[in-house]
Design a protein around this motif. Structure first.
Motif, mmCIF file in Angstrom:
data_model
loop_
_atom_site.group_PDB
_atom_site.id
_atom_site.type_symbol
_atom_site.label_atom_id
_atom_site.label_comp_id
_atom_site.label_asym_id
_atom_site.label_seq_id
_atom_site.Cartn_x
_atom_site.Cartn_y
_atom_site.Cartn_z
ATOM 1 N N PRO A 46 7.866 -1.759 9.218
ATOM 2 C CA PRO A 46 7.720 -2.545 8.351
ATOM 3 C C PRO A 46 8.174 -1.765 7.854
ATOM 4 C CG PRO A 46 5.239 -1.991 7.970
ATOM 5 C CD PRO A 46 6.183 -2.660 9.846
ATOM 6 N N SER A 47 9.472 -1.242 6.887
ATOM 7 C CA SER A 47 9.791 -0.441 5.390
ATOM 8 C C SER A 47 8.853 -0.146 5.107
ATOM 9 C CB SER A 47 10.862 -0.784 4.713
ATOM 10 O OG SER A 47 10.286 -2.359 3.825
ATOM 11 N N LEU A 48 8.555 1.427 4.640
ATOM 12 C CA LEU A 48 7.647 1.957 3.861
ATOM 13 C C LEU A 48 7.333 0.597 2.705
ATOM 14 C CD1 LEU A 48 5.597 3.895 3.178
ATOM 15 C CD2 LEU A 48 6.509 5.364 1.984
ATOM 16 N N PHE A 52 3.164 -0.968 1.484
ATOM 17 C CA PHE A 52 2.849 -1.010 0.506
ATOM 18 C C PHE A 52 2.398 -2.507 0.376
ATOM 19 C CE2 PHE A 52 3.943 3.724 -0.464
ATOM 20 C CZ PHE A 52 2.787 3.792 -1.342
ATOM 21 N N ARG A 56 -1.351 -3.777 -0.718
ATOM 22 C CA ARG A 56 -2.107 -4.105 -2.201
ATOM 23 C C ARG A 56 -2.434 -5.405 -1.983
ATOM 24 N NH1 ARG A 56 1.744 -0.800 -6.165
ATOM 25 N NH2 ARG A 56 1.010 1.420 -5.134
ATOM 26 N N GLU A 63 -3.338 2.929 5.424
ATOM 27 C CA GLU A 63 -3.884 3.780 6.699
ATOM 28 C C GLU A 63 -4.593 2.328 7.079
ATOM 29 O OE1 GLU A 63 -3.093 5.086 3.851
ATOM 30 O OE2 GLU A 63 -2.423 7.894 5.072
ATOM 31 N N TYR A 68 -1.008 4.541 12.793
ATOM 32 C CA TYR A 68 -0.116 5.224 13.671
ATOM 33 C C TYR A 68 -0.398 6.395 14.408
ATOM 34 C CZ TYR A 68 4.227 8.523 13.976
ATOM 35 O OH TYR A 68 5.097 9.252 14.459
ATOM 36 N N ASP B 4 11.259 -2.401 -7.664
ATOM 37 C CA ASP B 4 10.295 -1.797 -7.748
ATOM 38 C C ASP B 4 10.639 -0.111 -7.062
ATOM 39 O OD1 ASP B 4 11.662 -2.121 -4.833
ATOM 40 O OD2 ASP B 4 10.181 -2.896 -4.019
ATOM 41 N N LEU B 6 10.175 3.483 -5.620
ATOM 42 C CA LEU B 6 9.081 4.636 -4.955
ATOM 43 C C LEU B 6 9.908 5.987 -5.527
ATOM 44 C CD1 LEU B 6 7.136 4.426 -2.341
ATOM 45 C CD2 LEU B 6 9.484 4.530 -1.101
ATOM 46 N N ALA B 45 13.932 4.857 0.547
ATOM 47 C CA ALA B 45 12.514 5.332 1.265
ATOM 48 C C ALA B 45 13.000 5.329 2.619
ATOM 49 C CB ALA B 45 11.898 3.774 1.231
ATOM 50 N N PRO B 46 11.757 6.551 2.944
ATOM 51 C CA PRO B 46 11.422 6.652 4.189
ATOM 52 C C PRO B 46 11.227 5.401 5.328
ATOM 53 C CG PRO B 46 9.642 7.981 3.210
ATOM 54 C CD PRO B 46 10.841 6.912 2.207
ATOM 55 N N LEU B 48 8.193 3.561 7.911
ATOM 56 C CA LEU B 48 6.694 4.204 7.844
ATOM 57 C C LEU B 48 6.630 4.842 8.872
ATOM 58 C CD1 LEU B 48 4.337 3.221 6.662
ATOM 59 C CD2 LEU B 48 3.968 1.575 8.398
ATOM 60 N N PRO B 49 6.916 5.536 10.344
ATOM 61 C CA PRO B 49 6.079 6.392 10.345
ATOM 62 C C PRO B 49 7.082 7.672 10.391
ATOM 63 C CG PRO B 49 7.677 4.390 12.021
ATOM 64 C CD PRO B 49 7.737 4.154 10.541
ATOM 65 N N ALA B 51 7.191 8.377 7.252
ATOM 66 C CA ALA B 51 5.932 8.366 5.699
ATOM 67 C C ALA B 51 4.820 8.701 6.444
ATOM 68 C CB ALA B 51 5.962 6.798 5.104
ATOM 69 N N PHE B 52 4.365 7.899 7.524
ATOM 70 C CA PHE B 52 3.277 9.057 8.529
ATOM 71 C C PHE B 52 2.946 10.163 8.798
ATOM 72 C CE2 PHE B 52 1.800 4.848 8.851
ATOM 73 C CZ PHE B 52 -0.087 4.662 8.735
ATOM 74 N N ILE B 62 -0.803 8.506 2.348
ATOM 75 C CA ILE B 62 0.048 8.202 3.052
ATOM 76 C C ILE B 62 0.695 7.924 0.882
ATOM 77 C CG2 ILE B 62 1.840 6.331 2.416
ATOM 78 C CD1 ILE B 62 1.832 6.400 5.298
ATOM 79 N N PHE B 66 3.696 9.265 -2.015
ATOM 80 C CA PHE B 66 4.511 8.057 -2.058
ATOM 81 C C PHE B 66 3.985 7.841 -3.400
ATOM 82 C CE2 PHE B 66 5.782 9.354 2.269
ATOM 83 C CZ PHE B 66 7.537 9.603 1.779
ATOM 84 N N GLU B 67 4.431 7.417 -4.547
ATOM 85 C CA GLU B 67 4.045 6.274 -5.333
ATOM 86 C C GLU B 67 5.034 4.847 -5.596
ATOM 87 O OE1 GLU B 67 2.184 6.831 -9.869
ATOM 88 O OE2 GLU B 67 3.147 8.230 -9.186
ATOM 89 N N TYR B 68 4.450 3.978 -5.953
ATOM 90 C CA TYR B 68 5.208 3.268 -5.195
ATOM 91 C C TYR B 68 4.493 2.433 -6.124
ATOM 92 C CZ TYR B 68 6.791 -1.560 -3.855
ATOM 93 O OH TYR B 68 7.308 -3.122 -4.402
#
Lengths: 72, 72
Positions: A46-48, A52, A56, A63, A68, B4, B6, B45-46, B48-49, B51-52, B62, B66-68
């Motif tokens: 999925p996208s970041l 998120f 949530r 994590e 990963y 949203d 990020l 946004a990057p 997910l991989p 971001a990890f 993460i 990053f703050e969402y």
DNA sequence: ACGTAATGTAAAGCGTCCTTTACTTTATGT
DNA sequence: ACATAAAGTAAAGGACGCTTTACATTACGT
């Protein structure tokens, strides 16, 4: 390149959190059911932002939803 | 849809961790310099991989990179 | 002041995330 | 057994992450 693996616990968390159906989860995070199916099946990451939202919805960290592995 | 936001601390973490240049960071996580520039600038946004990989390069979670924000 | 490293801007192209639509299969309840 | 809900499969199209190339600007060392 960089053979990496991403697994997730979405399916398990979906049942741990009040028996959500794929459609209900999809509605809560704002995507279609197809997207949930693909993610649960591990067809793509999925996208970041979506990661998120999923975390949530389940009340956990990213994590705790996604694992990963970096095979370096 | 679903407005949203990020934001991220990549630039700050890059200096906290031994003065990495954008190019050096890009090499470590396996992307191009342009990708690092765009992420630092908040252009997108990057995955997910990625971001990890960024989080692990900095040795943090993460959520610490990053703050969402969910404006519902 | 000059040369070089680091950072920034831009635009075309590709691959992947996600949607939309439609149909099929599996589970559940009565 | 039947009806309905839930889950699965497939395929075309759009949006966005990321690459590639090229050039411009800002910072740094001597």
């Amino acid at each position: 390149m960089s053979s990496d693996r991403l697994s997730n616990k979405v399916r398990r968390l979906r049942f741990d959190n009040g028996e959500l159906t794929q459609q209900q989860l999809a509605d809560r995070v704002g995507v279609t059911r197809q997207t949930i199916i693909a993610i649960e099946a591990g067809k793509y990451a999925p996208s970041l932002p979506l990661a998120f939202k999923l975390a949530r919805t389940f009340g956990v960290s990213i994590e705790e939803v996604f694992e990963y592995e970096n095979e370096r």
